[in-house]
Design a protein around this motif. Structure first.
Motif, PDB file in Angstrom:
ATOM      1  N   ASP A   1      -5.624  15.113   1.217  1.00 17.92           N
ATOM      2  CA  ASP A   1      -6.288  14.689  -0.015  1.00 17.92           C
ATOM      3  C   ASP A   1      -5.561  13.546  -0.734  1.00 17.92           C
ATOM      4  O   ASP A   1      -5.950  13.173  -1.851  1.00 17.92           O
ATOM      5  CB  ASP A   1      -6.407  15.878  -0.972  1.00 17.92           C
ATOM      6  N   ALA A   2      -4.521  12.990  -0.125  1.00 18.12           N
ATOM      7  CA  ALA A   2      -3.781  11.897  -0.763  1.00 18.12           C
ATOM      8  C   ALA A   2      -4.699  10.689  -0.972  1.00 18.12           C
ATOM      9  O   ALA A   2      -5.593  10.412  -0.172  1.00 18.12           O
ATOM     10  CB  ALA A   2      -2.585  11.499   0.095  1.00 18.12           C
ATOM     11  N   ARG A   3      -4.469   9.987  -2.059  1.00 20.96           N
ATOM     12  CA  ARG A   3      -5.258   8.785  -2.380  1.00 20.96           C
ATOM     13  C   ARG A   3      -4.458   7.545  -1.992  1.00 20.96           C
ATOM     14  O   ARG A   3      -3.298   7.393  -2.374  1.00 20.96           O
ATOM     15  CB  ARG A   3      -5.584   8.748  -3.873  1.00 20.96           C
ATOM     16  N   TRP A   4      -5.080   6.657  -1.219  1.00 25.75           N
ATOM     17  CA  TRP A   4      -4.445   5.408  -0.828  1.00 25.75           C
ATOM     18  C   TRP A   4      -4.688   4.351  -1.904  1.00 25.75           C
ATOM     19  O   TRP A   4      -5.817   4.151  -2.343  1.00 25.75           O
ATOM     20  CB  TRP A   4      -4.998   4.908   0.497  1.00 25.75           C
ATOM     21  N   ILE A   5      -3.604   3.685  -2.311  1.00 24.72           N
ATOM     22  CA  ILE A   5      -3.662   2.649  -3.346  1.00 24.72           C
ATOM     23  C   ILE A   5      -3.023   1.373  -2.818  1.00 24.72           C
ATOM     24  O   ILE A   5      -1.999   1.420  -2.130  1.00 24.72           O
ATOM     25  CB  ILE A   5      -2.924   3.103  -4.625  1.00 24.72           C
ATOM     26  N   SER A   6      -3.627   0.239  -3.142  1.00 22.30           N
ATOM     27  CA  SER A   6      -3.024  -1.059  -2.855  1.00 22.30           C
ATOM     28  C   SER A   6      -2.650  -1.708  -4.177  1.00 22.30           C
ATOM     29  O   SER A   6      -3.510  -1.910  -5.046  1.00 22.30           O
ATOM     30  CB  SER A   6      -3.999  -1.951  -2.086  1.00 22.30           C
ATOM     31  N   ALA A   7      -1.342  -1.994  -4.366  1.00 23.70           N
ATOM     32  CA  ALA A   7      -0.862  -2.671  -5.572  1.00 23.70           C
ATOM     33  C   ALA A   7      -0.864  -4.169  -5.293  1.00 23.70           C
ATOM     34  O   ALA A   7      -0.250  -4.627  -4.324  1.00 23.70           O
ATOM     35  CB  ALA A   7       0.528  -2.189  -5.932  1.00 23.70           C
TER      36      ALA A   7
ATOM     37  N   ASP B   1       0.836  -1.203   0.000  1.00 31.23           N
ATOM     38  CA  ASP B   1       0.000   0.000   0.000  1.00 31.23           C
ATOM     39  C   ASP B   1       0.869   1.251   0.000  1.00 31.23           C
ATOM     40  O   ASP B   1       1.962   1.273   0.583  1.00 31.23           O
ATOM     41  CB  ASP B   1      -0.906   0.020   1.238  1.00 31.23           C
ATOM     42  N   PHE B   2       0.370   2.305  -0.612  1.00 30.27           N
ATOM     43  CA  PHE B   2       1.086   3.581  -0.647  1.00 30.27           C
ATOM     44  C   PHE B   2       0.088   4.686  -0.964  1.00 30.27           C
ATOM     45  O   PHE B   2      -1.055   4.426  -1.363  1.00 30.27           O
ATOM     46  CB  PHE B   2       2.217   3.545  -1.681  1.00 30.27           C
ATOM     47  N   ARG B   3       0.548   5.924  -0.797  1.00 31.43           N
ATOM     48  CA  ARG B   3      -0.297   7.077  -1.098  1.00 31.43           C
ATOM     49  C   ARG B   3       0.211   7.807  -2.338  1.00 31.43           C
ATOM     50  O   ARG B   3       1.419   7.979  -2.505  1.00 31.43           O
ATOM     51  CB  ARG B   3      -0.319   8.051   0.071  1.00 31.43           C
ATOM     52  N   ILE B   4      -0.715   8.228  -3.160  1.00 34.76           N
ATOM     53  CA  ILE B   4      -0.397   9.104  -4.276  1.00 34.76           C
ATOM     54  C   ILE B   4      -0.738  10.523  -3.834  1.00 34.76           C
ATOM     55  O   ILE B   4      -1.885  10.820  -3.511  1.00 34.76           O
ATOM     56  CB  ILE B   4      -1.201   8.731  -5.542  1.00 34.76           C
ATOM     57  N   GLY B   5       0.262  11.389  -3.790  1.00 30.32           N
ATOM     58  CA  GLY B   5       0.052  12.746  -3.313  1.00 30.32           C
ATOM     59  C   GLY B   5       0.361  12.871  -1.835  1.00 30.32           C
ATOM     60  O   GLY B   5       0.698  11.884  -1.159  1.00 30.32           O
ATOM     61  N   ASP B   6       0.272  14.092  -1.334  1.00 33.54           N
ATOM     62  CA  ASP B   6       0.576  14.380   0.069  1.00 33.54           C
ATOM     63  C   ASP B   6      -0.612  15.072   0.724  1.00 33.54           C
ATOM     64  O   ASP B   6      -1.497  15.601   0.062  1.00 33.54           O
ATOM     65  CB  ASP B   6       1.814  15.274   0.175  1.00 33.54           C
TER      66      ASP B   6
ATOM     67  N   TRP C   1       5.940  -7.676 -19.981  1.00 34.72           N
ATOM     68  CA  TRP C   1       5.105  -6.870 -19.088  1.00 34.72           C
ATOM     69  C   TRP C   1       4.659  -7.655 -17.859  1.00 34.72           C
ATOM     70  O   TRP C   1       4.194  -8.784 -17.968  1.00 34.72           O
ATOM     71  CB  TRP C   1       3.873  -6.356 -19.834  1.00 34.72           C
ATOM     72  N   VAL C   2       4.811  -7.038 -16.705  1.00 35.88           N
ATOM     73  CA  VAL C   2       4.278  -7.575 -15.446  1.00 35.88           C
ATOM     74  C   VAL C   2       2.879  -6.985 -15.269  1.00 35.88           C
ATOM     75  O   VAL C   2       2.721  -5.765 -15.177  1.00 35.88           O
ATOM     76  CB  VAL C   2       5.162  -7.188 -14.245  1.00 35.88           C
ATOM     77  N   GLN C   3       1.857  -7.841 -15.234  1.00 40.22           N
ATOM     78  CA  GLN C   3       0.487  -7.375 -15.146  1.00 40.22           C
ATOM     79  C   GLN C   3      -0.032  -7.465 -13.716  1.00 40.22           C
ATOM     80  O   GLN C   3       0.256  -8.411 -12.990  1.00 40.22           O
ATOM     81  CB  GLN C   3      -0.411  -8.205 -16.077  1.00 40.22           C
ATOM     82  N   ALA C   4      -0.831  -6.478 -13.302  1.00 38.89           N
ATOM     83  CA  ALA C   4      -1.343  -6.453 -11.933  1.00 38.89           C
ATOM     84  C   ALA C   4      -2.504  -5.461 -11.847  1.00 38.89           C
ATOM     85  O   ALA C   4      -2.984  -4.965 -12.868  1.00 38.89           O
ATOM     86  CB  ALA C   4      -0.235  -6.079 -10.962  1.00 38.89           C
ATOM     87  N   ILE C   5      -2.948  -5.200 -10.640  1.00 40.71           N
ATOM     88  CA  ILE C   5      -4.054  -4.260 -10.429  1.00 40.71           C
ATOM     89  C   ILE C   5      -3.670  -3.220  -9.385  1.00 40.71           C
ATOM     90  O   ILE C   5      -2.780  -3.436  -8.545  1.00 40.71           O
ATOM     91  CB  ILE C   5      -5.345  -4.978  -9.978  1.00 40.71           C
ATOM     92  N   PHE C   6      -4.337  -2.081  -9.442  1.00 38.58           N
ATOM     93  CA  PHE C   6      -4.333  -1.084  -8.377  1.00 38.58           C
ATOM     94  C   PHE C   6      -5.735  -1.050  -7.795  1.00 38.58           C
ATOM     95  O   PHE C   6      -6.724  -0.999  -8.542  1.00 38.58           O
ATOM     96  CB  PHE C   6      -3.984   0.311  -8.903  1.00 38.58           C
ATOM     97  N   LEU C   7      -5.841  -1.054  -6.467  1.00 38.71           N
ATOM     98  CA  LEU C   7      -7.125  -1.004  -5.785  1.00 38.71           C
ATOM     99  C   LEU C   7      -7.184   0.260  -4.929  1.00 38.71           C
ATOM    100  O   LEU C   7      -6.287   0.513  -4.108  1.00 38.71           O
ATOM    101  CB  LEU C   7      -7.302  -2.246  -4.907  1.00 38.71           C
ATOM    102  N   ASP C   8      -8.219   1.065  -5.120  1.00 37.10           N
ATOM    103  CA  ASP C   8      -8.393   2.287  -4.334  1.00 37.10           C
ATOM    104  C   ASP C   8      -8.900   1.912  -2.939  1.00 37.10           C
ATOM    105  O   ASP C   8     -10.009   1.409  -2.776  1.00 37.10           O
ATOM    106  CB  ASP C   8      -9.404   3.204  -5.028  1.00 37.10           C
ATOM    107  N   ILE C   9      -8.067   2.126  -1.906  1.00 38.21           N
ATOM    108  CA  ILE C   9      -8.436   1.772  -0.526  1.00 38.21           C
ATOM    109  C   ILE C   9      -8.469   3.014   0.358  1.00 38.21           C
ATOM    110  O   ILE C   9      -8.296   2.931   1.570  1.00 38.21           O
ATOM    111  CB  ILE C   9      -7.451   0.736   0.051  1.00 38.21           C
ATOM    112  N   THR C  10      -8.707   4.158  -0.264  1.00 35.17           N
ATOM    113  CA  THR C  10      -8.666   5.423   0.473  1.00 35.17           C
ATOM    114  C   THR C  10      -9.658   5.439   1.632  1.00 35.17           C
ATOM    115  O   THR C  10      -9.306   5.815   2.763  1.00 35.17           O
ATOM    116  CB  THR C  10      -8.945   6.600  -0.480  1.00 35.17           C
ATOM    117  N   ASP C  11     -10.900   5.063   1.398  1.00 31.03           N
ATOM    118  CA  ASP C  11     -11.918   5.106   2.447  1.00 31.03           C
ATOM    119  C   ASP C  11     -11.534   4.218   3.625  1.00 31.03           C
ATOM    120  O   ASP C  11     -11.701   4.607   4.791  1.00 31.03           O
ATOM    121  CB  ASP C  11     -13.277   4.675   1.884  1.00 31.03           C
ATOM    122  N   ARG C  12     -11.050   3.015   3.334  1.00 34.14           N
ATOM    123  CA  ARG C  12     -10.666   2.109   4.425  1.00 34.14           C
ATOM    124  C   ARG C  12      -9.511   2.659   5.228  1.00 34.14           C
ATOM    125  O   ARG C  12      -9.508   2.613   6.464  1.00 34.14           O
ATOM    126  CB  ARG C  12     -10.311   0.730   3.863  1.00 34.14           C
ATOM    127  N   LYS C  13      -8.502   3.207   4.552  1.00 38.85           N
ATOM    128  CA  LYS C  13      -7.341   3.741   5.249  1.00 38.85           C
ATOM    129  C   LYS C  13      -7.716   4.934   6.118  1.00 38.85           C
ATOM    130  O   LYS C  13      -7.215   5.078   7.238  1.00 38.85           O
ATOM    131  CB  LYS C  13      -6.268   4.145   4.245  1.00 38.85           C
TER     132      LYS C  13
END
Length: 325
Positions: free
Chosen positions: A97-103, A89-94, A116-128
């Motif tokens: 208003d930063a958005r939490w993402i789980s790779a 997990d990491f945040r985009i922005g500071d 290519w390495v394929q994967a997903i990003f999941l928006d977990i901002t509300d949970r965080k």
């Protein structure tokens, strides 16, 4: 009538599949470790705040919250070769208003298609944010409980030194704990309704309400005079100490007048307590009495303020000034 359970033909199209997972906050992406490029779908581009479909990885890294960047880069690089599922997990922005993402994905050869390495990003901002709020509440509760025990020990020791008898000690201590309970209830209710700081007008009315029948009481504290919940106990003890002394020797003992006024000007808050009847047996004005010691400890040490008290033929005048910054 039996329901028709006959299966019908249905095909997942790329468009319908993508729309479905996007509604769940899931975005698709892929990256090339050799060329250090990332491919982003529509939702990914929204996450990262870019209009580019193919983006240099280092350009994305610059958008990651500074606190998370080093660990995120390490985990991202490891996902290219480490076998097995991964999630970081990491945040985009500071800032707020930063958005939490789980790779999330599978590392090593299992996660690769060609280069290519394929994967997903999941928006977990509300949970965080919910987790952060819970951690903050827990930390605040621990702080408040610790403070309450500290206050309780200090009150017990102070009251014990001045008690003349066991019943007197029990009565005085019980009354002071009752004040703390009233103040805590007021502060907790303010938090529960998201009202933030507590109005001193409300607190003073609560503390002085038992004396309303025996004296002419006027409370006029501006709405601007507020205190944070973690300081409510300090002001409750100040009001209680003044009221207790007045009920024994001054205006609140019957037939007197009490005027409590307060205002804040942005840098300081000023409170004045005036009694129209001179106390007959008031605590010493030189500051050696128990009440003066308690006031000095609360106002000067805890609130970083100052106060003056004088007693003359016209009555008692008390004034305190505390910084609001």
């Amino acid at each position: 009538m039996a329901a028709d359970t006959t299966p019908t033909e249905y095909e997942w199209t790329l468009a319908s599949f993508t729309e479905t997972i996007h509604r769940g906050g899931v975005a698709l992406w892929a990256w090339s470790p050799s060329r250090r490029l990332a491919q982003l779908d529509d939702l990914c581009r929204e996450f990262w705040g870019t209009s580019k479909t193919v983006v240099p990885i280092d350009e994305l890294f610059e958008k990651v919250c500074a606190e998370d960047r080093h660990g995120m880069m390490r985990d991202w690089d490891a996902s290219a070769t480490d076998p097995g599922p991964y999630s970081f997990d990491f945040r985009i922005g500071d800032g707020a208003d930063a958005r939490w993402i789980s790779a999330r994905g599978v590392g090593g050869d299992a996660g690769q298609v060609g280069e290519w390495v394929q994967a997903i990003f999941l928006d977990i901002t509300d949970r965080k944010r919910a987790e952060e709020a819970e951690h903050l509440l827990t930390a605040e509760l621990e702080h408040r409980v610790s403070n309450m025990f500290t206050v309780a020990r200090a009150l017990t020791a102070i009251v014990a030194r001045d008690a003349k008898s066991t019943p007197n000690f029990a009565e005085d201590l019980s009354r002071r704990f009752g004040v703390l309970h009233e103040a805590t209830s007021l502060a907790t209710r303010s938090h529960r309704h998201d009202q933030g700081d507590v109005r001193l007008q409300d607190l003073a009315e609560r503390i002085l309400s038992p004396y309303g029948d025996g004296a002419n009481i006027s409370i006029a504290i501006d709405a601007s005079a507020t205190v944070p919940p973690d300081r409510v106990n300090d002001y409750a003890m100040i009001f209680h100490e003044l009221a207790t002394n007045s009920a024994k020797y001054g205006a609140l003992s019957g037939g007197g007048t009490l005027r409590l006024q307060g205002r804040a000007d942005g840098r300081e808050m000023r409170l004045t307590w005036k009694e129209g009847v001179a106390p007959t047996k008031a605590d010493k004005a030189d500051g050696t009495g128990f009440g003066s010691r308690l006031l000095r400890q609360t106002i000067e040490r805890s609130l970083r303020g100052r106060f003056q008290r004088s007693i003359d033929g016209s009555g008692l005048h008390f004034e305190m000034v505390v910084p609001t910054e």
